[in-house]
Design a protein around this motif. Structure first.
Motif, PDB file in Angstrom:
ATOM      1  N   ILE A   5      30.226  43.094  49.972  1.00 18.45           N
ATOM      2  CA  ILE A   5      30.770  42.972  48.628  1.00 18.45           C
ATOM      3  C   ILE A   5      30.147  41.755  47.953  1.00 18.45           C
ATOM      4  N   THR A   6      29.688  41.942  46.747  1.00 17.20           N
ATOM      5  CA  THR A   6      29.255  40.829  45.900  1.00 17.20           C
ATOM      6  C   THR A   6      30.363  40.564  44.898  1.00 17.20           C
ATOM      7  N   TYR A   7      30.743  39.304  44.751  1.00 19.75           N
ATOM      8  CA  TYR A   7      31.923  39.008  43.940  1.00 19.75           C
ATOM      9  C   TYR A   7      31.792  37.652  43.236  1.00 19.75           C
ATOM     10  N   ASN A   8      32.633  37.464  42.259  1.00 17.16           N
ATOM     11  CA  ASN A   8      32.679  36.207  41.511  1.00 17.16           C
ATOM     12  C   ASN A   8      33.608  35.214  42.197  1.00 17.16           C
ATOM     13  N   THR A   9      33.166  33.976  42.306  1.00 14.55           N
ATOM     14  CA  THR A   9      34.009  32.902  42.810  1.00 14.55           C
ATOM     15  C   THR A   9      33.556  31.614  42.129  1.00 14.55           C
ATOM     16  N   ILE A  10      33.897  30.463  42.698  1.00 19.05           N
ATOM     17  CA  ILE A  10      33.540  29.182  42.083  1.00 19.05           C
ATOM     18  C   ILE A  10      32.956  28.236  43.117  1.00 19.05           C
ATOM     19  N   GLU A  11      32.171  27.285  42.620  1.00 20.55           N
ATOM     20  CA  GLU A  11      31.664  26.192  43.449  1.00 20.55           C
ATOM     21  C   GLU A  11      32.719  25.085  43.523  1.00 20.55           C
ATOM     22  N   PRO A  12      32.511  24.050  44.322  1.00 19.45           N
ATOM     23  CA  PRO A  12      33.523  22.996  44.453  1.00 19.45           C
ATOM     24  C   PRO A  12      33.913  22.331  43.142  1.00 19.45           C
ATOM     25  N   ASP A  13      33.003  22.273  42.163  1.00 16.26           N
ATOM     26  CA  ASP A  13      33.345  21.672  40.875  1.00 16.26           C
ATOM     27  C   ASP A  13      33.821  22.710  39.862  1.00 16.26           C
ATOM     28  N   SER A  14      34.158  23.895  40.336  1.00 22.25           N
ATOM     29  CA  SER A  14      34.679  25.008  39.532  1.00 22.25           C
ATOM     30  C   SER A  14      33.619  25.721  38.705  1.00 22.25           C
ATOM     31  N   THR A  15      32.342  25.411  38.918  1.00 19.88           N
ATOM     32  CA  THR A  15      31.275  26.162  38.269  1.00 19.88           C
ATOM     33  C   THR A  15      31.289  27.598  38.792  1.00 19.88           C
ATOM     34  N   PRO A  16      31.255  28.603  37.914  1.00 16.73           N
ATOM     35  CA  PRO A  16      31.239  29.993  38.392  1.00 16.73           C
ATOM     36  C   PRO A  16      29.986  30.280  39.220  1.00 16.73           C
ATOM     37  N   THR A  17      30.152  31.083  40.243  1.00 16.58           N
ATOM     38  CA  THR A  17      29.028  31.485  41.082  1.00 16.58           C
ATOM     39  C   THR A  17      29.301  32.866  41.646  1.00 16.58           C
ATOM     40  N   VAL A  18      28.295  33.452  42.254  1.00 21.05           N
ATOM     41  CA  VAL A  18      28.411  34.775  42.861  1.00 21.05           C
ATOM     42  C   VAL A  18      28.204  34.629  44.362  1.00 21.05           C
ATOM     43  N   ALA A  19      29.086  35.216  45.145  1.00 23.67           N
ATOM     44  CA  ALA A  19      29.012  35.111  46.603  1.00 23.67           C
ATOM     45  C   ALA A  19      29.116  36.491  47.224  1.00 23.67           C
ATOM     46  N   THR A  20      28.975  36.525  48.540  1.00 24.86           N
ATOM     47  CA  THR A  20      29.065  37.776  49.280  1.00 24.86           C
ATOM     48  C   THR A  20      30.071  37.648  50.415  1.00 24.86           C
ATOM     49  N   GLY A  21      30.514  38.778  50.881  1.00 25.05           N
ATOM     50  CA  GLY A  21      31.398  38.850  52.030  1.00 25.05           C
ATOM     51  C   GLY A  21      31.474  40.287  52.490  1.00 25.05           C
ATOM     52  N   ALA A  22      32.155  40.516  53.589  1.00 23.28           N
ATOM     53  CA  ALA A  22      32.309  41.861  54.121  1.00 23.28           C
ATOM     54  C   ALA A  22      33.745  42.321  53.973  1.00 23.28           C
ATOM     55  N   ILE A  23      33.916  43.590  53.635  1.00 24.03           N
ATOM     56  CA  ILE A  23      35.220  44.223  53.793  1.00 24.03           C
ATOM     57  C   ILE A  23      35.024  45.440  54.689  1.00 24.03           C
ATOM     58  N   ILE A  24      35.993  45.669  55.559  1.00 27.29           N
ATOM     59  CA  ILE A  24      35.871  46.729  56.557  1.00 27.29           C
ATOM     60  C   ILE A  24      37.092  47.629  56.424  1.00 27.29           C
ATOM     61  N   VAL A  25      36.820  48.895  56.170  1.00 22.78           N
ATOM     62  CA  VAL A  25      37.859  49.854  55.809  1.00 22.78           C
ATOM     63  C   VAL A  25      38.065  50.849  56.935  1.00 22.78           C
ATOM     64  N   PRO A  26      39.289  50.951  57.454  1.00 19.59           N
ATOM     65  CA  PRO A  26      39.537  51.925  58.528  1.00 19.59           C
ATOM     66  C   PRO A  26      39.506  53.360  58.008  1.00 19.59           C
ATOM     67  N   TRP A  27      39.161  54.299  58.889  1.00 18.68           N
ATOM     68  CA  TRP A  27      39.139  55.723  58.543  1.00 18.68           C
ATOM     69  C   TRP A  27      40.545  56.294  58.704  1.00 18.68           C
ATOM     70  N   THR A  28      41.439  55.908  57.840  1.00 14.74           N
ATOM     71  CA  THR A  28      42.794  56.451  57.870  1.00 14.74           C
ATOM     72  C   THR A  28      42.874  57.614  56.900  1.00 14.74           C
ATOM     73  N   SER A  29      44.028  58.276  56.864  1.00 17.73           N
ATOM     74  CA  SER A  29      44.193  59.415  55.966  1.00 17.73           C
ATOM     75  C   SER A  29      44.907  59.022  54.680  1.00 17.73           C
TER      76      SER A  29
END
Length: 406
Positions: A68-92
């Motif tokens: 996932i690419t998403y919006n977040t902030i740097e330590p001084d609150s400057t907007p930035t773009v970061a990445t992370g993983a989301i893992i979705v189970p195969w439920t119904s």
């Protein structure tokens, strides 16, 4: 009666026009509300049988892994773009709890969870295999973020990166037809233990109306970074991970800007050059450890070290205090796992954190001996399996028939 075309538009009755305007308004509101999630890509999947073979004996579902690419902030609150993983189970289709997993120390950008499919992303796969939506932040500078240096053990940015990814995951689920039940759990090991504490604290103190944080767990985290963990800076005995100290110093310098004027002011030659070369996001911590002295203070400039020891308001000591994450009172069940034989992160962090949290008024905080014999690496396996069992006592996980190989 079919509508009559009028200049290419539907000729609508006044009531139909009202509904059309409401539809546009709702659509606009939905677009405006999506302020964190940017994009996703499917990077891996695991079947239930594969997860069982990987040792996740509780696996009931296969899972998909997304970057996932998403919006977040740097330590001084400057907007930035970061990445992370989301893992979705195969439920119904049942509503899932969300489990945030905060990874441990990583210095190579591509070792981050959403880039290294053989690394700590596997912890998230294990959680997803039993019905949790797993959320794994890469943190700043790691993965796809371009912050100059990873702010290692920096509580505020660990927390904002984690919380903003959880928000992005929530938006992603809404956009893709997945349901969440609102329950949030947080776990982490080593640096991730520190990150988990920082995230839980920020969620409780600043975002309690937005998130239902049910429970959190840390394993071998340096919660008291200015106290019991700080002794590694002063100690004269070998330390198994000497790279942790300059990694932290370089990151804090990027955040605070006042720890030193140059690397050579804080670190002796040739280590100043080594530090500048290895902490650029291209090398793992093993490279740093192999090229630095086993006693961390041996790499520190003698004048700088003397100032650090004598001045309680030395910039590095202020930065360390700013990133302690033990002096608060969790209002939710909390478990801190530790191993006395851990020579990388002293178990006293967990004891100090537990005692301080209870003294501050917390009523459900425990420090649990994960293993009397495990070192830092082995303790992770024991602690994280125990943390998953701890969450299971509170979570309303999906209990549907899995989709299997589909």
């Amino acid at each position: 009666v079919p509508p009559v075309l009028n200049n290419g538009l539907l000729d609508q009755t006044p009531m139909k026009k009202v509904f059309t305007l409401l539809a546009f308004a709702c659509a606009f509101h939905f677009i405006q509300a999506q302020t964190y999630y940017i994009s996703d890509s499917l990077i891996d999947y695991k079947t239930k049988d594969e997860l069982l073979s990987d040792g996740f004996i509780f696996a009931r579902y296969g899972c998909n892994v997304y970057r996932i690419t998403y919006n977040t902030i740097e330590p001084d609150s400057t907007p930035t773009v970061a990445t992370g993983a989301i893992i979705v189970p195969w439920t119904s289709g049942c509503a899932m709890p969300a489990a945030v997993y905060c990874h441990g120390t990583i210095s190579k950008k591509t070792d981050a969870p959403s880039y290294n499919l053989s690394g700590e992303v596997r912890v998230g796969q294990g959680l997803a295999s039993d019905g949790y939506l797993s959320v794994l932040p890469d943190y700043l500078e790691l993965g796809g973020n371009d912050y100059p240096h990873h702010p290692y053990i920096h509580a505020h940015s660990e927390a904002t990166a984690s919380i903003d990814l959880l928000r992005a995951a929530r938006e992603w689920c809404t956009a893709n037809g997945y349901q969440l039940n609102g329950e949030v759990f947080i776990a982490g090991y080593s640096q991730g233990g520190h990150s988990a504490a920082a995230t839980a604290r920020m969620m409780q103190e600043n975002h309690s109306a937005e998130f239902n944080l049910v429970a959190w767990a840390g394993g071998s985290g340096p919660y008291d970074v200015s106290g019991v963990q700080e002794t590694l800076i002063r100690d004269t005995v070998p330390y198994p991970d000497p790279g942790y100290l300059p990694f932290l110093a370089v990151g804090y310098q990027e955040v605070y800007g006042n720890l030193y004027d140059s690397l050579s002011q804080a670190f002796r030659a040739p280590y100043d050059s080594v530090i500048g070369a290895v902490f650029n996001g291209e090398y793992g911590m093993g490279t740093a450890n192999a090229n630095l002295p086993p006693v961390p203070r041996d790499m520190i400039d003698s004048a700088y070290f003397a100032d650090y020891v004598s001045d309680p308001n030395h910039p590095l000591r202020i930065a360390l205090r700013d990133n302690d994450v033990y002096d608060w009172a969790p209002s939710m069940p909390t478990v801190l796992y530790y191993c006395p034989m851990d020579s990388s992160v002293t178990y006293l962090n967990s004891i100090v954190a537990r005692d301080t949290m209870i003294a501050n008024g917390a009523t459900d905080v425990t420090a649990v001996l994960a293993s009397p014999t495990d070192g830092h690496t082995a303790c992770a396996f024991t602690s994280l399996f125990a943390a998953k069992g701890f969450f299971d006592t509170y979570a309303n996980v999906c209990n549907t028939t899995g989709l299997g190989e589909l």
